[in-house]
Write an enzyme that holds these catalytic residues in place. Structure first.
Site, mmCIF file in Angstrom:
data_model
loop_
_atom_site.group_PDB
_atom_site.id
_atom_site.type_symbol
_atom_site.label_atom_id
_atom_site.label_comp_id
_atom_site.label_asym_id
_atom_site.label_seq_id
_atom_site.Cartn_x
_atom_site.Cartn_y
_atom_site.Cartn_z
ATOM 1 N N GLY A 1 78.740 21.149 65.573
ATOM 2 C CA GLY A 1 77.317 20.938 65.835
ATOM 3 C C GLY A 1 76.446 21.557 64.751
ATOM 4 N N ASN A 2 77.009 22.506 63.995
ATOM 5 C CA ASN A 2 76.285 23.089 62.865
ATOM 6 C C ASN A 2 76.272 22.154 61.658
ATOM 7 O OD1 ASN A 2 76.982 26.285 63.903
ATOM 8 N ND2 ASN A 2 75.042 25.896 62.844
ATOM 9 N N SER A 3 77.157 21.173 61.643
ATOM 10 C CA SER A 3 77.250 20.267 60.501
ATOM 11 C C SER A 3 75.899 19.638 60.190
ATOM 12 C CB SER A 3 78.264 19.155 60.780
ATOM 13 O OG SER A 3 79.569 19.662 60.820
ATOM 14 N N LEU B 1 81.959 12.477 32.292
ATOM 15 C CA LEU B 1 82.360 12.728 30.912
ATOM 16 C C LEU B 1 83.438 11.751 30.464
ATOM 17 C CD1 LEU B 1 82.599 16.624 30.602
ATOM 18 C CD2 LEU B 1 81.153 15.115 29.232
ATOM 19 N N GLY B 2 84.152 11.188 31.420
ATOM 20 C CA GLY B 2 85.220 10.258 31.080
ATOM 21 C C GLY B 2 86.496 10.960 30.659
ATOM 22 N N ASP C 1 79.653 13.955 51.330
ATOM 23 C CA ASP C 1 79.384 14.113 52.765
ATOM 24 C C ASP C 1 77.907 14.427 53.013
ATOM 25 O OD1 ASP C 1 79.932 14.034 55.436
ATOM 26 O OD2 ASP C 1 80.795 16.047 55.565
ATOM 27 N N HIS D 1 79.196 12.609 57.826
ATOM 28 C CA HIS D 1 80.081 12.464 58.987
ATOM 29 C C HIS D 1 79.335 12.631 60.313
ATOM 30 C CE1 HIS D 1 80.512 16.987 58.729
ATOM 31 N NE2 HIS D 1 80.523 16.849 60.040
#
Length: 506
Positions: free
Chosen positions: A244-246, A301-302, A171, A141
């Site tokens: 801003g830490n993202s 794994l389905g 993300d 993002h």
């Protein structure tokens, strides 16, 4: 009497010496044995971390030791000094259409629709250098939709970054700057983290560069956060993390990267005591896949699992029983399920994967995120109160073990697109859509009769509203067995058309 006392003292001394020698010998033997075991056998997670680290050429000797002051309190100064140079400031620039109101319409009441005007939008975030040749992990993002990404190092040097790959589901994004000998942060073992352990968050909140905050691990495998991310296995911390830490680093007291700071829980948009990071066990593997294949190789794994919150609404008693299960209960199988092929049945409760305990869906997701299609895992289940073990060959979401390749989806179609406003969609009587802005002579669209002005509502029965939707659907189809997309759309004032495009022709 004195002679007897002397003999007793001598015997006591001899026994003490022998005991001390045995203790030292035993301790050294244990240490040697532990060292031999650690050097000879790695856990599955340690192996995967090593593989991810090796993908970026990390030196296994670049580690710090846990430090304390003379009084026994944690000392973060050296860890902060080392890691702050491996965290960068990221600026992303994107151009987006903004609906404008015609001022003459406003004053004179002409009732016009207004007009679209491109507006430059600037976003900021953080990133972590993970190799000396300039690979950087950040959040998707932070750079999503950007046509230009610039990176500023802690020493104020600026670079233009290339986007290597993105994964909206976790993300996580991987970008790269050109150069050598960049300071980087080595990968740590996020699964070894313990609740209550000290961690540091390093990033650029509010554009304040080189910021370090400290806290503890508040929880692990945290899920159900109400976000759209596919990941349900966050590390929860109480270190101050803000806008801003993202994309910044979560490090342990050894200076190792154990997570990528991603989101906060807040009613105001600022830090409210809870922050969440993607574990490096997931982020590192995603980054390695993006570098090697251009997209993430996901193993499944389905199986399908009942959502306990949905069950609670219709059957509270059943939900109560489900909440008491220590493991993951299989409710259904998908088509071509590897778990079903291995002999597992509906109602089986998964309790471990490769000897790693599974108590809920978040832990199951964490374990599966380590593997790629084609890997074989040992799955422990409980069936009617009895323990059973199955060997499952994991597959991808398409039901095979082939490597999913990144393709230039938009380039192959030979088209550019323009988003539609809500008002335009309403006037056309559609709920989803995107307009073809231009086509090239050698693209698949032109060859199949799709030209400028065509409005696409759905591709393969999935709604499309932007270029990212088109790209995602086309990439999935290009990696499927059929390699065909069905485009549903129309030219204004004409009937709806359904156009099949064979992606293998390109």
């Amino acid at each position: 009497m004195n002679t007897s006392n002397g003999k007793n003292v001598l015997v006591t001394v001899v026994v003490a010496i022998i005991s001390s020698l045995l203790t030292i010998w035993g301790f050294n033997a244990i240490q040697k044995n532990n060292s031999s075991q650690n050097n000879g056998v790695l856990t599955v997670h340690e192996k995967n971390i090593d593989e991810s680290a090796n993908s970026f050429g990390q030196d296994p000797n670049v580690k710090l030791t846990s430090l304390t002051t003379s009084d026994g309190f944690p000392d973060f100064t050296e860890v902060a000094e080392k890691t702050v140079h491996g965290v960068v400031h990221i600026k992303s620039i994107s151009i987006r259409e903004q609906q404008m109101v015609n001022p003459f319409d406003f004053f004179f009441g002409f009732g016009g629709e207004g007009y679209s005007q491109p507006q430059e939008q600037v976003g900021f975030g953080s990133g972590v250098i993970i190799s000396k040749d300039g690979y950087i992990i950040t959040n998707n993002h932070v750079i999503e939709g950007a046509h230009e990404v610039s990176v500023t190092l802690n020493d104020k040097r600026e670079f233009t970054a290339k986007v290597i790959g993105t994964d909206p589901k976790t993300d996580i994004a991987l970008i790269k700057i050109e150069g050598n000998d960049f300071p980087y942060i080595p990968f740590g073992n996020s699964e070894a983290l313990k609740v209550g352990e000290w961690v540091l968050a390093v990033g650029n909140p509010f554009n304040l560069t080189s910021t370090v905050t400290a806290g503890i691990v508040s929880a692990k495998n945290r899920g159900n956060l109400g976000n759209d991310s596919g990941i349900q296995s966050f590390i929860q911390i109480d270190a101050a993390v803000n806008r801003g830490n993202s994309g910044g680093a979560l490090v342990n007291t050894k200076g190792e990267l154990v997570g990528i700071n991603t989101m906060i829980y807040s009613t105001t948009g600022d830090f409210n005591g809870l922050a969440f990071a993607v574990p490096i066990s997931i982020a590192g593997k995603v980054a390695a896949d993006l570098k090697q294949f251009g997209m993430v190789q996901r193993a499944v794994l389905g199986i399908q699992v009942e959502n306990i919150e949905v069950v609670r609404q219709r059957d509270p008693e059943k939900a109560k029983k489900l909440s008491q299960i220590k493991g993951v209960a299989i409710s259904k199988f998908v088509d071509r399920s590897p778990a079903k092929a291995a002999g597992m049945e509906k109602g089986d409760i998964i309790t471990a994967i490769n000897n790693n305990s599974i108590t809920d869906f978040a832990e199951l997701q964490t374990q599966l995120s380590k593997y790629r299609p084609g890997d074989k895992v040992k799955v422990n289940v409980q069936r009617d109160g009895k323990d059973k073990t199955f060997t499952v060959e994991l597959k991808n979401e398409l039901g095979n073990t082939e490597i999913t390749k990144s393709v230039d989806a938009i380039g192959n179609l030979g088209a550019t697109f323009a988003p539609l406003t809500n008002q335009q969609k309403q006037e056309m009587g559609i709920s989803s859509g995107i307009k073809v802005e231009s086509v090239t002579n050698d693209g698949l669209f032109r060859k199949e009769g799709i030209n400028k002005g065509f409005v696409i509502m759905r591709i393969n029965n999935s709604p499309v509203n932007n270029e990212a939707d088109v790209s995602r659907i086309v990439i999935t189809a290009a990696n499927s067995q059929d390699k065909v997309i069905l485009v549903a759309g129309f030219y204004p004032n004409q009937r709806t058309q359904y156009i099949a495009i064979d992606l293998s022709k390109k």
